[in-house]
Design a protein around this motif. Structure first.
Motif, PDB file in Angstrom:
ATOM      1  N   ARG B  94      36.043  50.576  59.514  1.00 49.89           N
ATOM      2  CA  ARG B  94      35.423  49.504  58.805  1.00 49.89           C
ATOM      3  C   ARG B  94      35.683  49.461  57.599  1.00 49.89           C
ATOM      4  O   ARG B  94      35.571  48.329  56.823  1.00 49.89           O
ATOM      5  N   LEU B  95      35.726  50.722  56.907  1.00 50.45           N
ATOM      6  CA  LEU B  95      36.313  50.588  55.357  1.00 50.45           C
ATOM      7  C   LEU B  95      37.403  50.018  55.249  1.00 50.45           C
ATOM      8  O   LEU B  95      37.405  49.070  54.091  1.00 50.45           O
ATOM      9  N   LEU B  96      38.381  49.818  55.844  1.00 47.71           N
ATOM     10  CA  LEU B  96      39.474  49.104  55.649  1.00 47.71           C
ATOM     11  C   LEU B  96      39.034  47.393  55.621  1.00 47.71           C
ATOM     12  O   LEU B  96      39.738  46.571  54.873  1.00 47.71           O
ATOM     13  N   ASP B 105      35.480  49.533  43.910  1.00 48.89           N
ATOM     14  CA  ASP B 105      34.484  49.475  44.915  1.00 48.89           C
ATOM     15  C   ASP B 105      34.835  50.064  46.115  1.00 48.89           C
ATOM     16  O   ASP B 105      34.208  50.766  46.686  1.00 48.89           O
ATOM     17  N   LEU B 106      36.081  50.099  46.385  1.00 49.46           N
ATOM     18  CA  LEU B 106      36.820  50.781  47.407  1.00 49.46           C
ATOM     19  C   LEU B 106      36.400  52.210  47.616  1.00 49.46           C
ATOM     20  O   LEU B 106      36.039  52.611  48.452  1.00 49.46           O
ATOM     21  N   ILE B 107      36.535  52.924  46.387  1.00 42.07           N
ATOM     22  CA  ILE B 107      36.390  54.206  46.337  1.00 42.07           C
ATOM     23  C   ILE B 107      34.765  54.580  46.437  1.00 42.07           C
ATOM     24  O   ILE B 107      34.445  55.499  46.972  1.00 42.07           O
ATOM     25  N   GLU B 108      34.032  53.658  45.793  1.00 41.43           N
ATOM     26  CA  GLU B 108      32.442  53.915  45.836  1.00 41.43           C
ATOM     27  C   GLU B 108      32.290  53.763  47.676  1.00 41.43           C
ATOM     28  O   GLU B 108      31.487  54.751  48.129  1.00 41.43           O
ATOM     29  N   GLU B 109      32.802  52.727  48.170  1.00 37.54           N
ATOM     30  CA  GLU B 109      32.492  52.702  49.618  1.00 37.54           C
ATOM     31  C   GLU B 109      32.911  53.896  50.407  1.00 37.54           C
ATOM     32  O   GLU B 109      32.290  54.359  51.202  1.00 37.54           O
ATOM     33  N   ALA B 110      34.166  54.468  50.000  1.00 39.55           N
ATOM     34  CA  ALA B 110      34.712  55.621  50.617  1.00 39.55           C
ATOM     35  C   ALA B 110      33.657  56.612  50.735  1.00 39.55           C
ATOM     36  O   ALA B 110      33.389  57.462  51.491  1.00 39.55           O
ATOM     37  N   THR B 157      42.956  48.034  37.923  1.00 43.95           N
ATOM     38  CA  THR B 157      41.527  48.395  37.521  1.00 43.95           C
ATOM     39  C   THR B 157      41.392  47.298  36.091  1.00 43.95           C
ATOM     40  O   THR B 157      42.476  47.162  35.535  1.00 43.95           O
ATOM     41  N   VAL B 158      40.369  46.518  36.121  1.00 43.44           N
ATOM     42  CA  VAL B 158      40.154  45.746  34.774  1.00 43.44           C
ATOM     43  C   VAL B 158      39.127  46.299  34.100  1.00 43.44           C
ATOM     44  O   VAL B 158      37.981  46.754  34.322  1.00 43.44           O
ATOM     45  N   SER B 159      39.524  46.415  32.605  1.00 43.01           N
ATOM     46  CA  SER B 159      38.243  46.769  31.813  1.00 43.01           C
ATOM     47  C   SER B 159      38.194  45.748  30.718  1.00 43.01           C
ATOM     48  O   SER B 159      39.088  45.286  30.456  1.00 43.01           O
ATOM     49  N   HIS B 160      37.066  45.457  30.450  1.00 45.15           N
ATOM     50  CA  HIS B 160      36.797  44.307  29.406  1.00 45.15           C
ATOM     51  C   HIS B 160      36.096  44.982  28.344  1.00 45.15           C
ATOM     52  O   HIS B 160      34.953  45.638  28.529  1.00 45.15           O
ATOM     53  N   HIS B 161      36.160  44.394  26.911  1.00 47.68           N
ATOM     54  CA  HIS B 161      35.461  44.892  25.981  1.00 47.68           C
ATOM     55  C   HIS B 161      35.049  43.606  24.999  1.00 47.68           C
ATOM     56  O   HIS B 161      35.815  42.988  24.626  1.00 47.68           O
ATOM     57  N   ILE B 162      33.699  43.522  24.564  1.00 45.25           N
ATOM     58  CA  ILE B 162      33.403  42.398  23.763  1.00 45.25           C
ATOM     59  C   ILE B 162      33.887  42.885  22.318  1.00 45.25           C
ATOM     60  O   ILE B 162      33.560  44.040  21.894  1.00 45.25           O
ATOM     61  N   ILE B 163      34.721  42.187  21.551  1.00 46.14           N
ATOM     62  CA  ILE B 163      35.138  42.543  20.292  1.00 46.14           C
ATOM     63  C   ILE B 163      34.741  41.360  19.468  1.00 46.14           C
ATOM     64  O   ILE B 163      34.410  40.370  19.653  1.00 46.14           O
ATOM     65  N   GLU B 164      34.783  41.765  18.145  1.00 45.08           N
ATOM     66  CA  GLU B 164      34.614  40.876  16.845  1.00 45.08           C
ATOM     67  C   GLU B 164      36.045  40.225  16.557  1.00 45.08           C
ATOM     68  O   GLU B 164      37.057  41.206  16.337  1.00 45.08           O
ATOM     69  N   ILE B 165      36.362  38.920  16.711  1.00 48.93           N
ATOM     70  CA  ILE B 165      37.256  38.538  15.908  1.00 48.93           C
ATOM     71  C   ILE B 165      37.431  38.247  14.520  1.00 48.93           C
ATOM     72  O   ILE B 165      36.275  37.646  13.986  1.00 48.93           O
ATOM     73  N   PRO B 166      38.554  39.063  13.919  1.00 45.91           N
ATOM     74  CA  PRO B 166      38.169  38.992  12.588  1.00 45.91           C
ATOM     75  C   PRO B 166      38.505  37.662  11.942  1.00 45.91           C
ATOM     76  O   PRO B 166      39.589  36.891  12.677  1.00 45.91           O
ATOM     77  N   GLN B 167      38.002  37.267  10.932  1.00 44.15           N
ATOM     78  CA  GLN B 167      38.218  35.939  10.037  1.00 44.15           C
ATOM     79  C   GLN B 167      38.361  34.831  11.082  1.00 44.15           C
ATOM     80  O   GLN B 167      37.855  34.550  11.984  1.00 44.15           O
ATOM     81  N   ASN B 168      39.450  33.997  10.416  1.00 45.35           N
ATOM     82  CA  ASN B 168      39.412  32.531  11.075  1.00 45.35           C
ATOM     83  C   ASN B 168      40.861  32.392  11.634  1.00 45.35           C
ATOM     84  O   ASN B 168      41.737  31.812  11.437  1.00 45.35           O
ATOM     85  N   LEU B 169      40.922  33.306  12.724  1.00 44.18           N
ATOM     86  CA  LEU B 169      42.023  33.125  13.642  1.00 44.18           C
ATOM     87  C   LEU B 169      42.039  32.198  14.554  1.00 44.18           C
ATOM     88  O   LEU B 169      40.845  31.714  15.101  1.00 44.18           O
ATOM     89  N   LEU B 335      42.133  55.383  52.991  1.00 44.82           N
ATOM     90  CA  LEU B 335      42.052  54.833  51.704  1.00 44.82           C
ATOM     91  C   LEU B 335      43.284  54.584  51.125  1.00 44.82           C
ATOM     92  O   LEU B 335      43.557  53.434  50.364  1.00 44.82           O
ATOM     93  N   ASN B 336      44.436  55.660  51.291  1.00 45.63           N
ATOM     94  CA  ASN B 336      45.596  55.254  50.789  1.00 45.63           C
ATOM     95  C   ASN B 336      46.223  54.095  51.360  1.00 45.63           C
ATOM     96  O   ASN B 336      46.819  53.230  50.627  1.00 45.63           O
ATOM     97  N   LYS B 337      45.986  53.677  52.471  1.00 45.21           N
ATOM     98  CA  LYS B 337      46.495  52.353  52.926  1.00 45.21           C
ATOM     99  C   LYS B 337      45.933  51.282  52.248  1.00 45.21           C
ATOM    100  O   LYS B 337      46.493  50.423  52.011  1.00 45.21           O
ATOM    101  N   ALA B 338      44.526  51.202  52.257  1.00 41.80           N
ATOM    102  CA  ALA B 338      43.665  50.460  51.541  1.00 41.80           C
ATOM    103  C   ALA B 338      44.319  50.046  50.140  1.00 41.80           C
ATOM    104  O   ALA B 338      44.425  48.841  49.784  1.00 41.80           O
TER     105      ALA B 338
END
Lengths: 343, 343
Positions: B94-96, B105-110, B157-169, B335-338
């Motif tokens: 059922r994991l697959l 998520d997959l790793i957590e499920e495992a 894997t996706v990682s996101h980070h909120i950043i300050e955009i400097p000056q007026n780009l 897990l490897n297959k998935a």
DNA sequence: TTTAGCACTCTTTATGTTAGAGTGCTAAAA
DNA sequence: TTTTAGCACTCTAACATAAAGAGTGCTAAA
């Protein structure tokens, strides 16, 4: 309403019981809390308090312990207000200084602080996103047929979902779709984005026909997932085992498995939490039987009248309510400030 | 090497002790495991086995229990190989099927599946990203001065980070920077992206001068954060309290606080895990004293020779090694297959 | 109305006793 | 030489009993 002497005695009993977890007798009260009356008189008063339901006796020749009703009276009328000590102040202040860029991290940190300071289990329910507004949607291509859909809400939460990009959409198509989604949806509350809204967007952009359909359906799905952001953070559960209430492994196990039932915890938090106030649910006041011997103290995290989460403490009914209140108050205070600066 | 009769006896003792948690005597062995020799002979053999260090005696007139050395011999030579039953097969399959779109998520499920099937605590260490390659970087504007930096790795894997955009780009500036970053960095392993690489990009794009500097520094910072993706997922800790080993609350507490020490757990997992193999660390074989009475079984999750995480089980030394091995093997298999299908 | 005194109850702790499981040793049997 | 039966011995776990301690409720006096 109890007369003053009864209040003093009830107060002394509860204070002592909270500190020692031992039933407390008339003699002890007379000795430790100088109310100026003899044990015999205290005994009479205690018998009255028991009859009124504020106290109970584990067995005939034992001292008294508070009943749920007793705790309730204590929390409502007797509980001394308490200032934080310097250590507590320092730990809480450090919360603000932590370099945290996302709401969720902040909330998690707050939980750790709370459990550290109170020794009870902190449970924090992440931001409720139904009422948050959509700030930004974007679809980015990763590969030929794989993309990333990013949803940013007005609460500063970001969720991403890996999606299949249908057929051969070009990058500029994706950009145009992203733009269209943004101009149509940005500023709307998540709960306002219904199938009808989606349908009208579809109507506006028939040029993409069923390609768009697929993407919009995906967005809808992901929005739903985003909304149900019922992630909870529990911390400090092992410390609970130090309380004599959990010296029995069976109880300890029950408590720990309770914490693992996320759905139940979420419901409990949501039902117990009243806006803008610290709420206490003592033992059997809780509609779920599993919480018979536990108390829950919750408070909402509100910024600009938006509920950004629920902060709670769960511990034995014999809880240092006074301490918990003071800490919870301060932490949510700081949390509010920190969140405001984050948004 | 032990002779066959000793092996049989040792095997019987360990099997029985794993099942019952009670010291086992010569009489019981003769009765339950028909080896065809009398209790007296078994007693002699047991005395030998004790002298050799494979067994020990809680007290003079008690039965024997396996020592760490005994378990080691059992795991290395005696342990029966075991097939999964249908229920286990079904749960793992059922994991697959679970609709999971991200590695984490997959790793957590495992982890959940493992703890459910074994009743021990599963600990899973998320993907080690040092060797992953950068797939995509993008900076998106959210507000006047706020943006989102998104980093996607080849592991999905996706990682996101909120950043300050400097000056007026302008937005197109951002797009150009994103493009430049992508063309320079995509395909590089995260560990290859060093300050020098960054500096050479800076040199290439002097037009943006210090604005770019700020962004690149932010990217560098966020990459570092991304790399240290040492998130662990532990599940099923409350079930451990059902084992008689933890009937003593003090031990239960120690175990649970151990689990809360993430840094320690991470180090233990990393040191114990050997590539492409199931590794067992029994009690005092573990260099950390806290694990004296615990055993750890780990296996790496490898796809195309890349270590995508570590899958582990932690339980009492009296562990159903045979069961754990079979389940762990199957789960990492799936897990490897998935994961392959996910990348 | 308060309090001292006292008999009574119940738990906790200590102590002793017993039953049971298991061992090691010795001497006989295979 | 190896295996086994028999037996004395050891240790724990379970139970029963007793004593100590804490606390109560009641009564009668202050």
């Amino acid at each position: 309403m109890l007369d003053e002497r009864k209040m003093k005695i009830l107060s002394a009993i509860i204070d002592d019981y909270i500190a020692t977890a031992e039933p407390i007798g008339s003699r002890t009260i007379a000795r430790k809390y100088h109310i100026g009356i003899s044990p015999a008189t205290i005994r009479n008063e205690m018998a009255d308090l028991e009859e009124l339901g504020y106290l109970s006796q584990p067995h005939t020749s034992a001292g008294r312990i508070p009943s749920n009703k007793g705790y309730r009276y204590y929390v409502d009328f007797l509980m001394p207000s308490r200032k934080l000590d310097e250590y507590e102040q320092a730990i809480i202040k450090r919360l603000l200084k932590k370099r945290v860029r996302e709401l969720e991290d902040l909330i998690e940190e707050a939980g750790k602080v709370i459990s550290k300071l109170t020794s009870y289990t902190a449970i924090i329910l992440g931001p409720q996103l139904e009422s948050s507004r959509l700030k930004h949607v974007q679809i980015i291509r990763l590969e030929e047929k794989k993309g990333l859909m990013i949803i940013v809400t007005s609460y500063g939460t970001v969720s991403h979902h890996i999606i299949e990009i249908p057929q051969n959409l070009t990058d500029s198509d994706l950009q145009r779709i992203s733009n269209a989604l943004n101009s149509n949806l940005t500023g709307k509350a998540l709960e306002e984005i219904t199938q009808e809204v989606m349908n009208s967007i579809k109507a506006d952009m028939i040029e993409y026909d069923n390609v768009l359909n697929v993407l919009l359906d995906l967005l809808m799905e992901n929005l739903d997932e985003t909304k149900e952001n019922n992630r909870i953070y529990a911390s400090g559960s092992s410390k609970m085992l130090e309380f004599p209430e959990f010296r029995d492994v069976e109880r300890a196990k029950n408590f720990l498995s309770l914490l693992e039932r996320q759905d139940l915890i979420i419901r409990v938090l949501k039902t117990s939490c009243k806006p803008h106030d610290i709420t206490v649910t003592i033992g059997s006041e809780n509609p779920w039987a599993e919480f018979q011997e536990l108390s829950i103290v919750t408070t909402g995290i509100f910024v600009e009248d938006k509920n950004l989460g629920i902060c709670g403490i769960i511990g034995p009914t014999r809880m240092e309510y006074s301490k918990v209140f003071s800490i919870l108050e301060k932490v949510t205070d700081y949390l509010n400030k920190a969140i405001s600066s984050l948004l």
